[in-house]
Design a protein around this motif. Structure first.
Motif, PDB file in Angstrom:
ATOM      1  N   ALA A  60      13.884   8.388 -11.960  1.00  0.00           N
ATOM      2  CA  ALA A  60      12.691   8.996 -11.348  1.00  0.00           C
ATOM      3  C   ALA A  60      11.460   8.327 -11.943  1.00  0.00           C
ATOM      4  N   LEU A  61      10.321   8.543 -11.306  1.00  0.00           N
ATOM      5  CA  LEU A  61       9.032   8.164 -11.881  1.00  0.00           C
ATOM      6  C   LEU A  61       8.356   9.450 -12.348  1.00  0.00           C
ATOM      7  N   HIS A  62       7.937   9.469 -13.605  1.00  0.00           N
ATOM      8  CA  HIS A  62       7.231  10.624 -14.149  1.00  0.00           C
ATOM      9  C   HIS A  62       5.786  10.220 -14.447  1.00  0.00           C
ATOM     10  N   THR A  63       4.859  11.014 -14.031  1.00  0.00           N
ATOM     11  CA  THR A  63       3.464  10.763 -14.374  1.00  0.00           C
ATOM     12  C   THR A  63       2.746  12.094 -14.546  1.00  0.00           C
ATOM     13  N   THR A  64       1.724  12.093 -15.348  1.00  0.00           N
ATOM     14  CA  THR A  64       0.891  13.282 -15.532  1.00  0.00           C
ATOM     15  C   THR A  64      -0.544  12.914 -15.178  1.00  0.00           C
ATOM     16  N   VAL A  65      -1.173  13.713 -14.323  1.00  0.00           N
ATOM     17  CA  VAL A  65      -2.541  13.438 -13.894  1.00  0.00           C
ATOM     18  C   VAL A  65      -3.448  14.632 -14.202  1.00  0.00           C
ATOM     19  N   LYS A  87      11.105  10.885  -6.733  1.00  0.00           N
ATOM     20  CA  LYS A  87      12.487  10.429  -6.655  1.00  0.00           C
ATOM     21  C   LYS A  87      12.874  10.164  -5.207  1.00  0.00           C
ATOM     22  N   THR A  88      13.936   9.387  -5.048  1.00  0.00           N
ATOM     23  CA  THR A  88      14.554   9.270  -3.728  1.00  0.00           C
ATOM     24  C   THR A  88      15.530  10.431  -3.571  1.00  0.00           C
ATOM     25  N   LYS A  89      16.063  10.632  -2.373  1.00  0.00           N
ATOM     26  CA  LYS A  89      17.026  11.709  -2.130  1.00  0.00           C
ATOM     27  C   LYS A  89      18.276  11.539  -2.988  1.00  0.00           C
ATOM     28  N   LYS A  90      18.717  10.269  -3.105  1.00  0.00           N
ATOM     29  CA  LYS A  90      19.906   9.993  -3.918  1.00  0.00           C
ATOM     30  C   LYS A  90      19.658  10.340  -5.374  1.00  0.00           C
ATOM     31  N   MET A  91      18.491   9.936  -5.897  1.00  0.00           N
ATOM     32  CA  MET A  91      18.157  10.242  -7.285  1.00  0.00           C
ATOM     33  C   MET A  91      18.098  11.744  -7.521  1.00  0.00           C
ATOM     34  N   HIS A  92      17.544  12.461  -6.582  1.00  0.00           N
ATOM     35  CA  HIS A  92      17.435  13.916  -6.709  1.00  0.00           C
ATOM     36  C   HIS A  92      18.826  14.562  -6.720  1.00  0.00           C
ATOM     37  N   LYS A  93      19.712  14.042  -5.867  1.00  0.00           N
ATOM     38  CA  LYS A  93      21.065  14.578  -5.788  1.00  0.00           C
ATOM     39  C   LYS A  93      21.806  14.390  -7.114  1.00  0.00           C
ATOM     40  N   ILE A  94      21.674  13.210  -7.698  1.00  0.00           N
ATOM     41  CA  ILE A  94      22.332  12.920  -8.982  1.00  0.00           C
ATOM     42  C   ILE A  94      21.758  13.789 -10.085  1.00  0.00           C
ATOM     43  N   ALA A  95      20.425  13.979 -10.058  1.00  0.00           N
ATOM     44  CA  ALA A  95      19.782  14.812 -11.073  1.00  0.00           C
ATOM     45  C   ALA A  95      20.246  16.256 -10.984  1.00  0.00           C
ATOM     46  N   GLU A  96      20.482  16.725  -9.758  1.00  0.00           N
ATOM     47  CA  GLU A  96      20.860  18.113  -9.557  1.00  0.00           C
ATOM     48  C   GLU A  96      22.354  18.361  -9.753  1.00  0.00           C
ATOM     49  N   ARG A 104       7.315  17.974  -7.700  1.00  0.00           N
ATOM     50  CA  ARG A 104       8.425  17.062  -7.426  1.00  0.00           C
ATOM     51  C   ARG A 104       8.284  16.528  -5.995  1.00  0.00           C
ATOM     52  N   ILE A 105       8.317  15.216  -5.881  1.00  0.00           N
ATOM     53  CA  ILE A 105       8.157  14.572  -4.570  1.00  0.00           C
ATOM     54  C   ILE A 105       9.423  13.791  -4.250  1.00  0.00           C
ATOM     55  N   ILE A 106      10.053  14.079  -3.095  1.00  0.00           N
ATOM     56  CA  ILE A 106      11.276  13.395  -2.682  1.00  0.00           C
ATOM     57  C   ILE A 106      10.941  12.450  -1.532  1.00  0.00           C
ATOM     58  N   VAL A 107      11.283  11.153  -1.697  1.00  0.00           N
ATOM     59  CA  VAL A 107      10.995  10.146  -0.665  1.00  0.00           C
ATOM     60  C   VAL A 107      12.297   9.464  -0.264  1.00  0.00           C
ATOM     61  N   ASN A 108      12.208   8.519   0.660  1.00  0.00           N
ATOM     62  CA  ASN A 108      13.423   7.894   1.195  1.00  0.00           C
ATOM     63  C   ASN A 108      13.910   6.687   0.407  1.00  0.00           C
ATOM     64  N   THR A 109      12.989   5.842  -0.071  1.00  0.00           N
ATOM     65  CA  THR A 109      13.400   4.591  -0.722  1.00  0.00           C
ATOM     66  C   THR A 109      12.694   4.421  -2.057  1.00  0.00           C
ATOM     67  N   VAL A 110      13.209   3.460  -2.844  1.00  0.00           N
ATOM     68  CA  VAL A 110      12.588   3.140  -4.126  1.00  0.00           C
ATOM     69  C   VAL A 110      11.173   2.618  -3.908  1.00  0.00           C
ATOM     70  N   LYS A 111      11.010   1.793  -2.860  1.00  0.00           N
ATOM     71  CA  LYS A 111       9.686   1.262  -2.541  1.00  0.00           C
ATOM     72  C   LYS A 111       8.696   2.400  -2.291  1.00  0.00           C
ATOM     73  N   ASP A 112       9.162   3.442  -1.603  1.00  0.00           N
ATOM     74  CA  ASP A 112       8.296   4.590  -1.328  1.00  0.00           C
ATOM     75  C   ASP A 112       7.887   5.310  -2.616  1.00  0.00           C
ATOM     76  N   CYS A 113       8.782   5.277  -3.625  1.00  0.00           N
ATOM     77  CA  CYS A 113       8.461   5.914  -4.913  1.00  0.00           C
ATOM     78  C   CYS A 113       7.205   5.288  -5.520  1.00  0.00           C
ATOM     79  N   TYR A 114       7.201   3.947  -5.543  1.00  0.00           N
ATOM     80  CA  TYR A 114       6.072   3.251  -6.172  1.00  0.00           C
ATOM     81  C   TYR A 114       4.802   3.351  -5.311  1.00  0.00           C
ATOM     82  N   LEU A 115       4.961   3.335  -3.990  1.00  0.00           N
ATOM     83  CA  LEU A 115       3.792   3.492  -3.112  1.00  0.00           C
ATOM     84  C   LEU A 115       3.164   4.869  -3.302  1.00  0.00           C
ATOM     85  N   THR A 116       4.039   5.881  -3.445  1.00  0.00           N
ATOM     86  CA  THR A 116       3.556   7.253  -3.663  1.00  0.00           C
ATOM     87  C   THR A 116       2.831   7.355  -5.011  1.00  0.00           C
TER      88      THR A 116
END
Length: 448
Positions: free
Chosen positions: A42-47, A60-69, A1-13
């Motif tokens: 969230a973005l889900h991927t399997t590698v 996920k962003t911090k906000k997304m993680h908070k809502i999920a939890e 699980r990777i927590i980032v700051n913005t939606v843009k960071d989600c896609y860059l990650t």
């Protein structure tokens, strides 16, 4: 699980991860662009990781993680406890559907109906115009129709999936294009409850059927009540406000419609209402009989098959002369049974208020009633003709006959005749019994 700051960071990650490890085809899910109905993002991927092992990654962003939890309350908290916007409120459609279900269903029904909505599995289908609709896994065209609008769901008569007509219980798949065919006078079917999965569809179908059933019971309850209180020269529609108020107080109902519906359901004995309105418990005398009958008695005008509210039961096939009892059948009328009918004994024990002591109307001497006989004879030519001749000598009509031979060599004749009453039937049975080689004659019923 990777927590980032913005939606843009989600896609860059995500791009960075896919540049380092090979993604597994078909295992990428973008829940940011298409959030789940419970607001999960969230973005889900399997590698393919080191050693060839599959590794699932959530971004996920911090906000997304908070809502999920913490659930949807976290979303409101992120708004600083302020009023939500229309866009925010639209995100809570699934919750509104659950609240609607609470009003109509018991706790067990509610848990069952919304379990699918809270599941992680969802599908995404399209309208013919390209609008995206989210549905629970296993959804059908009927679920889709109710997701569009309640009235569309109610009037659904057919459906097309990807341009082809399909049954309404067809399971939809991701990417399907669904078109609903409606008909102005079409109504929801109780059978739909056997295959719809969304809480909105289940709730709206149940609400509609409940209203329809109440309307039917209201009409039947009024007719049933009319039949009883006409003994004191009244109709339900002619009851005064004072009389209605007293009835509501006596039987503990808030509205007169609720009271009449209860009569239609068989929850209140019309005889009790009659006694209450009349103000005494004296004996009533039937104009159609010399004997006195109690308040719990009612003269059922049975004319062979049915009248306004009553039908003769097919399980015991009573005819005039038989001791009978009426059973109030929910929303349908009074079913007339033989007093010794096994099918009603349990009802009379557990729900005695549904029982009505009925007597036959002897006014119409031309009425005839179906009676069923089983005749056991020796198997010999011409015996059916002899039996038929004996019956015809009493001017009795034969409506049907069936003959078969048993393994023991005996012939069995099942016969339907029309009789006026029990005495008439007994006379016919006596004559048949006198025919040579007839071993037994017994009365039976149609479905035996």
């Amino acid at each position: 699980r990777i927590i980032v700051n913005t939606v843009k960071d989600c896609y860059l990650t995500l791009g960075l991860i896919h540049s380092i490890w090979s993604p597994v085809p078909g295992r990428f899910k973008d829940y940011i662009s298409l959030p789940k109905s419970n607001m999960y993002q969230a973005l889900h991927t399997t590698v393919v990781g080191s050693g060839g092992k599959f590794v699932e990654i959530q971004i996920k962003t911090k906000k997304m993680h908070k809502i999920a939890e913490e659930g949807i309350a976290a979303h409101w908290r992120y708004k600083g406890g302020k009023y939500l916007t229309d866009k925010d409120l639209n995100s809570f459609t699934w919750l509104r559907n659950i609240l609607e279900s609470v009003k109509e269903n018991s706790s067990k029904e509610l848990i069952s109906s919304v379990k699918g909505d809270l599941s992680n599995e969802e599908i995404f289908v399209f309208t013919p115009k390209g609008d995206l609709i989210k549905l629970p896994f296993g959804a059908t065209p009927v679920d889709f129709a109710y997701a569009i609008h309640t009235q569309v769901g109610h009037k659904t008569s057919g459906a097309k999936v990807n341009g082809k007509l399909v049954p309404l219980d067809t399971k939809l798949k991701n990417g399907d294009v669904v078109e609903i065919i409606t008909a102005k006078y079409h109504k929801p079917s109780r059978d739909w409850l056997n295959f719809v999965v969304s809480s909105k569809a289940k709730t709206n179908i149940k609400q509609y059927l409940t209203k329809l059933e109440r309307k039917r019971l209201l009409k039947f309850g009024e007719r049933l009540l009319d039949k009883f209180i006409r003994k004191i020269g009244k109709k339900t529609s002619e009851l005064t406000e004072e009389e209605r108020k007293k009835l509501l107080e006596r039987f503990s109902f808030k509205s007169f419609d609720d009271f009449v519906v209860a009569v239609g359901e068989g929850k209140i004995s019309p005889n009790k209402i009659l006694r209450f309105l009349r103000g005494d418990t004296s004996k009533l005398k039937s104009s159609n009989s010399d004997k006195s009958i109690s308040d719990k008695d009612v003269v059922i005008e049975v004319d062979g098959i049915s009248n306004l509210l009553s039908t003769t039961a097919k399980c015991c096939c009573p005819i005039p002369g038989d001791e009978i009892v009426g059973i109030i059948v929910k929303g349908k009328g009074i079913s007339i049974h033989h007093k010794k009918c096994q099918n009603i004994q349990k009802i009379l024990e557990t729900e005695p208020e549904r029982g009505i002591n009925a007597v036959w109307n002897t006014k119409n001497h031309n009425s005839v009633y179906p009676a069923y006989l089983r005749i056991i004879t020796k198997d010999k030519p011409g015996l059916l003709a002899e039996v038929s001749s004996a019956i015809a000598s009493t001017k009795t009509n034969i409506s049907g006959a069936n003959i078969r031979t048993r393994r023991d060599g005996k012939a069995v004749i099942d016969m339907k005749i029309s009789v006026k009453d029990l005495d008439h039937l007994r006379k016919v049975i006596k004559l048949i019994s006198s025919v040579k080689d007839v071993e037994s004659v017994s009365r039976m019923c149609k479905n035996k």
